[in-house]
Write an enzyme that holds these catalytic residues in place. Structure first.
Site, mmCIF file in Angstrom:
data_model
loop_
_atom_site.group_PDB
_atom_site.id
_atom_site.type_symbol
_atom_site.label_atom_id
_atom_site.label_comp_id
_atom_site.label_asym_id
_atom_site.label_seq_id
_atom_site.Cartn_x
_atom_site.Cartn_y
_atom_site.Cartn_z
ATOM 1 C CE LYS A 28 -4.295 -7.730 11.265
ATOM 2 N NZ LYS A 28 -2.871 -7.357 11.169
ATOM 3 C CB THR A 29 -3.643 -13.943 8.358
ATOM 4 O OG1 THR A 29 -4.172 -12.679 7.970
ATOM 5 C CG2 THR A 29 -4.164 -15.022 7.421
ATOM 6 N NE ARG A 77 -2.338 -1.451 3.454
ATOM 7 C CZ ARG A 77 -1.748 -0.767 4.421
ATOM 8 N NH1 ARG A 77 -1.746 0.562 4.387
ATOM 9 N NH2 ARG A 77 -1.163 -1.389 5.416
ATOM 10 N NE ARG A 84 0.138 -9.162 2.487
ATOM 11 C CZ ARG A 84 -0.311 -8.856 3.703
ATOM 12 N NH1 ARG A 84 -1.382 -9.463 4.187
ATOM 13 N NH2 ARG A 84 0.310 -7.962 4.429
ATOM 14 C CG HIS A 101 -6.072 -3.807 11.241
ATOM 15 N ND1 HIS A 101 -4.734 -3.506 11.263
ATOM 16 C CD2 HIS A 101 -6.240 -4.639 10.168
ATOM 17 C CE1 HIS A 101 -4.118 -4.113 10.265
ATOM 18 N NE2 HIS A 101 -5.013 -4.807 9.586
ATOM 19 C CE LYS A 154 -5.935 -3.351 6.313
ATOM 20 N NZ LYS A 154 -5.754 -4.784 6.059
ATOM 21 C CB SER A 156 0.737 -4.757 8.205
ATOM 22 O OG SER A 156 0.977 -5.564 7.096
ATOM 23 C CG ASP A 158 -6.827 -7.637 7.849
ATOM 24 O OD1 ASP A 158 -5.786 -7.697 8.514
ATOM 25 O OD2 ASP A 158 -7.098 -6.684 7.103
HETATM 26 N N1 LIG Z 1 5.820 -16.321 16.302
HETATM 27 C C1 LIG Z 1 5.108 -15.961 15.258
HETATM 28 N N2 LIG Z 1 3.800 -15.617 15.395
HETATM 29 C C2 LIG Z 1 3.077 -15.211 14.333
HETATM 30 N N3 LIG Z 1 3.551 -15.134 13.072
HETATM 31 C C3 LIG Z 1 4.841 -15.469 12.869
HETATM 32 C C4 LIG Z 1 5.661 -15.893 13.941
HETATM 33 N N4 LIG Z 1 6.890 -16.161 13.456
HETATM 34 C C5 LIG Z 1 6.837 -15.924 12.142
HETATM 35 N N5 LIG Z 1 5.613 -15.508 11.763
HETATM 36 C C6 LIG Z 1 5.244 -15.119 10.374
HETATM 37 O O1 LIG Z 1 4.812 -13.769 10.404
HETATM 38 C C7 LIG Z 1 3.843 -13.523 9.412
HETATM 39 C C8 LIG Z 1 2.562 -12.988 10.017
HETATM 40 O O2 LIG Z 1 1.743 -12.556 8.968
HETATM 41 P P1 LIG Z 1 0.157 -12.459 8.973
HETATM 42 O O3 LIG Z 1 -0.340 -12.613 7.592
HETATM 43 O O4 LIG Z 1 -0.427 -13.364 9.992
HETATM 44 O O5 LIG Z 1 0.036 -10.940 9.413
HETATM 45 P P2 LIG Z 1 -1.254 -10.098 9.648
HETATM 46 O O6 LIG Z 1 -1.232 -9.601 11.055
HETATM 47 O O7 LIG Z 1 -2.437 -10.862 9.230
HETATM 48 O O8 LIG Z 1 -0.956 -8.850 8.705
HETATM 49 P P3 LIG Z 1 -1.854 -8.080 7.629
HETATM 50 O O9 LIG Z 1 -2.783 -7.192 8.375
HETATM 51 O O10 LIG Z 1 -0.863 -7.324 6.834
HETATM 52 O O11 LIG Z 1 -2.570 -9.077 6.802
HETATM 53 C C9 LIG Z 1 3.591 -14.851 8.720
HETATM 54 O O12 LIG Z 1 4.396 -14.876 7.584
HETATM 55 C C10 LIG Z 1 4.081 -15.871 9.768
HETATM 56 O O13 LIG Z 1 4.518 -17.064 9.193
HETATM 57 O O1 LIG Z 2 -3.505 -3.920 3.409
HETATM 58 C C1 LIG Z 2 -2.625 -4.725 3.088
HETATM 59 O O2 LIG Z 2 -1.930 -4.622 2.106
HETATM 60 C C2 LIG Z 2 -2.429 -5.928 3.920
HETATM 61 C C3 LIG Z 2 -2.975 -5.775 5.251
HETATM 62 O O3 LIG Z 2 -3.876 -6.482 5.635
HETATM 63 C C4 LIG Z 2 -2.428 -4.720 6.114
HETATM 64 O O4 LIG Z 2 -1.465 -4.047 5.730
HETATM 65 O O5 LIG Z 2 -2.961 -4.560 7.221
HETATM 66 CA CA LIG Z 3 -3.504 -10.896 7.102
HETATM 67 MN MN LIG Z 4 -4.473 -6.134 7.658
#
Ligand SMILES: Nc1ncnc2c1ncn2[C@@H]1O[C@H](COP(=O)(O)OP(=O)(O)OP(=O)(O)O)[C@@H](O)[C@H]1O
Ligand SMILES: O=C([O-])CC(=O)C(=O)O
Ligand SMILES: [Ca+2]
Ligand SMILES: [Mn+2]
Length: 616
Positions: free
Chosen positions: A376-377, A190, A456, A354, A335, A372, A391
């Site tokens: 979370k995911t 983004r 992604r 979020h 977003k 990010s 998310d």
């Molecule tokens: N201890 C840990 N706990 C959680 N995630 C971890 C850990 N160690 C490594 N990771 C890695 O960190 C990344 C977390 O990314 P995730 O997609 O869950 O983020 P998100 O909070 O959903 O972000 P976004 O809002 O951008 O989607 C993954 O690639 C995961 O494999």
């Molecule tokens: O928006 C994006 O590109 C991915 C995401 O979920 C974040 O950054 O929170």
């Molecule tokens: Ca995510």
């Molecule tokens: Mn997100």
């Protein structure tokens, strides 16, 4: 014994020839099928057509009309009303696409311009044929643009979008797992500095402006300049994709969104990420509550006031529209809509979050807040729990609801062992952004960051086997704040009181890890209000006050979990192992961590458990 064509028997009577001629007869022309055991090359069933075109026309069966035809009802009447319904739909799309400065825009037609009609032509059939009904806006000043057709590819299926992407979009490939690999172009994250929000009499008072706010202002006129640029770009194309979908699984607070875009990649991404309407819902869709014009391949004009780069992501709340110029990163749409929800929901006293969200077998709901890349995911996708969403959520008077219909997982270093459910969700229908794969086997190498760190996968939530459909649940019992600490300061887990929770929610500490936002190359300490300051519209204290009130009234427990580095910073120590974080999360869900003994840390006054009972 007759030799014939290999049908020999051993002569002991155990085998007999079927009735019919003993010697195969070579027939030409009008040989009938199945005339008794004659075995020659042409004896298989043949198709009942006289031309190749006819053969091709047999392949595709007409889809069921979106208006159900009543059994026993007058078929003619039903057919007319289906056509009428499609006309209304085209009128609505035409209105979305209409230029606001010219009196007439292009003629809007349904269907793929490359698809040949039965007569071999590619020009739209006027006034007949359900797939190609035509709507042309009121005629006025004629320009060349008003003489052309814009074909609308409306709510295509994933299979159709795959074909469009592969045929027309460079960088689109089917990977060995069945996903559609795409490239998002120059932007692979983004661009928050290019986001603009229209400041008018209403938003002036309502929104958060100024230092620290993500809302960089633009005026109404400049928005219209960019809107016109986007609409003209879209109308200059032979075809555009239109998605009509929903946001929010809470039926009372559902928002209808329309996404007009130029790429099959964008259409499939939104198909996966928003809630997919049923045929019946689509029939009564009507006018959308919010429209996105994604002209991301086309830059904004830097002579335009307020523009500081060739990228602009513009939100106009009064017009209920968003315009995207100069970035093809699909996350902007997701977003952008989340920002809209961050404005609309608090007005209804609903808290937008979020956060990820899942639910245990006993109905215990957990929220996972985090910026990010904090997990979370990864952590809401838990094989032992039901996934409500990964998310974006709403917390109402009655419980939680997911805003989206899909998940957006980071896939850098993704492994089947550590994240099996996400791994298995990457299959036919999933959009894989910016990954690298073997040119021959099309096997994805998730460790390859040649295009970007921020690779992604976007997939419909039902691709996760234990997704909870509909994606709603009761009030949360645990609120987990995730921080990816790159500096080894935070303990792996601590229990927070309400004041500490508010402090963390408002400050939103984490280290921004490379990727999701343009230009971040190594972990940088960030304080992002509400664990997502880039998307909030009101002052952070507005959301924080609602969160405090809800947590208090529901007696939810808050936790701070460090998913980053512990006991040594980035570059020195290692990131906390995912398996270890999962154990901590399990202990939160089971209640065992609540019963542990705690000691207070000297610096932050965190309550940290003296030991964690590790189950399993
Ligand atoms: N201890 C840990 N706990 C959680 N995630 C971890 C850990 N160690 C490594 N990771 C890695 O960190 C990344 C977390 O990314 P995730 O997609 O869950 O983020 P998100 O909070 O959903 O972000 P976004 O809002 O951008 O989607 C993954 O690639 C995961 O494999
Ligand atoms: O928006 C994006 O590109 C991915 C995401 O979920 C974040 O950054 O929170
Ligand atoms: Ca995510
Ligand atoms: Mn997100």
């Amino acid at each position: 014994m007759s030799g014939g064509n290999g049908n020999a028997t051993n002569g002991d009577g155990g085998f007999s020839f079927p009735k019919g001629p003993v010697m195969p007869k070579i027939t030409t022309g009008a040989a009938k099928r199945g005339n008794g055991g004659v075995c020659h090359d042409d004896s298989g069933p043949t198709v009942n057509v006289s031309t190749i075109d006819e053969l091709h026309s047999l392949q595709k069966k007409r889809s069921a009309p979106t208006t159900p035809i009543n059994q026993g009802g007058a078929a003619a009447f039903a057919a007319v009303s289906e056509e009428e319904r499609q006309k209304i739909q085209l009128q609505s799309i035409s209105a979305s696409l209409a230029s606001l400065t010219r009196e007439s825009g292009p003629k809007v037609v349904r269907g793929d311009p490359a698809e040949k009609k039965a007569d071999g032509s590619t020009t739209p059939a006027y006034a007949h044929g359900q797939h190609h009904s035509i709507f042309s806006p009121a005629t006025g000043a004629v320009s060349d643009s008003s003489l052309k057709f814009t074909h609308v590819l409306y709510n295509l299926s994933p299979a159709e979008l795959y074909e469009q992407a592969i045929k027309y979009e460079k960088g689109s490939f089917i990977t060995s797992n069945g996903a559609l690999a795409t490239l998002s172009g120059a932007k692979t994250g983004r661009a928050p500095r290019d986001k603009r929000v229209v400041r008018d009499a209403t938003t002036e008072d309502e929104l958060w402006w100024g230092k620290g706010s993500p809302n960089i202002e633009m005026d109404e006129h400049t928005f219209m300049v960019n809107r016109e640029r986007a609409v003209d770009y879209l109308n200059s194309l032979d075809k555009v994709f239109v998605n009509d979908q929903y946001l929010n699984w809470d039926p009372e607070n559902r928002i209808k969104v329309r996404i007009v875009s130029a790429r099959a990649y964008h259409s499939l991404f939104m198909h996966n990420m928003c809630i997919r309407p049923t045929q019946e819902e689509l029939e009564s869709f009507g006018t959308p509550d919010f429209t996105i014009y994604n002209a991301g391949q086309f830059p904004c004009n830097r002579y335009t006031h307020y523009m500081t780069s060739s990228t602009s992501v513009d939100l106009n709340l009064a017009r209920r529209e968003m315009v995207i110029l100069g970035t093809q990163y699909a996350g902007e749409m997701k977003k952008g809509l989340f920002s809209v929800m961050h404005y609309l929901m608090p007005k209804r006293r609903i808290l937008s979050l979020h956060s990820g969200c899942n639910m245990g077998k006993d109905g215990d709901v957990a929220l996972f807040f985090g910026l990010s890349g904090t997990g979370k995911t990864t952590l809401s996708t838990d094989h032992n729990r039901y996934l409500i969403g990964d998310d974006e959520h709403c917390w109402t008077e009655t419980g939680v609801s997911n805003i989206e219909g899909g998940c957006y997982a980071k896939c850098v270093d993704l492994s089947r062992e550590k994240e099996p459910d996400i791994w298995n969700a990457i299959k036919f229908g999933t959009v894989l952004e910016n990954v690298v794969f073997d040119e021959h086997t099309r096997e994805v190498d998730y460790t390859d960051k040649s295009v970007t760190e921020n690779t992604r996968a976007a997939y419909p939530i039902e691709f996760i086997p234990n997704a909870k459909i509909p994606c709603v649940g009761p009030h949360p019992k645990n609120v987990i704040l995730l921080a990816c600490d790159a500096f080894g300061v935070l303990p792996p887990v601590s229990k927070l009181n309400l004041a500490q929770t508010m402090y963390h929610f408002i400050s939103g500490y984490t280290a921004l890890v490379a990727g999701t936002e343009d230009g971040i190359k190594e972990p940088t300490a960030t304080f992002s209000a509400c664990f997502g300051a880039a998307f909030i519209m009101l002052h952070p204290t507005k959301y924080a006050a609602m969160l405090a009130e809800k947590m208090k009234s529901q007696g939810a427990t808050a936790w701070l979990v460090n998913t980053g580095w512990s006991g040594g910073s980035y570059g020195v120590g290692n990131r906390i192992k995912l398996a270890y974080t999962r154990k901590i999360i399990d202990a939160i869900h089971s209640g065992s961590l609540l019963k542990a003994n705690y000691k207070k840390t000297e610096i932050f006054g965190f309550e940290i458990p003296t030991e964690i009972e590790v189950v399993g």
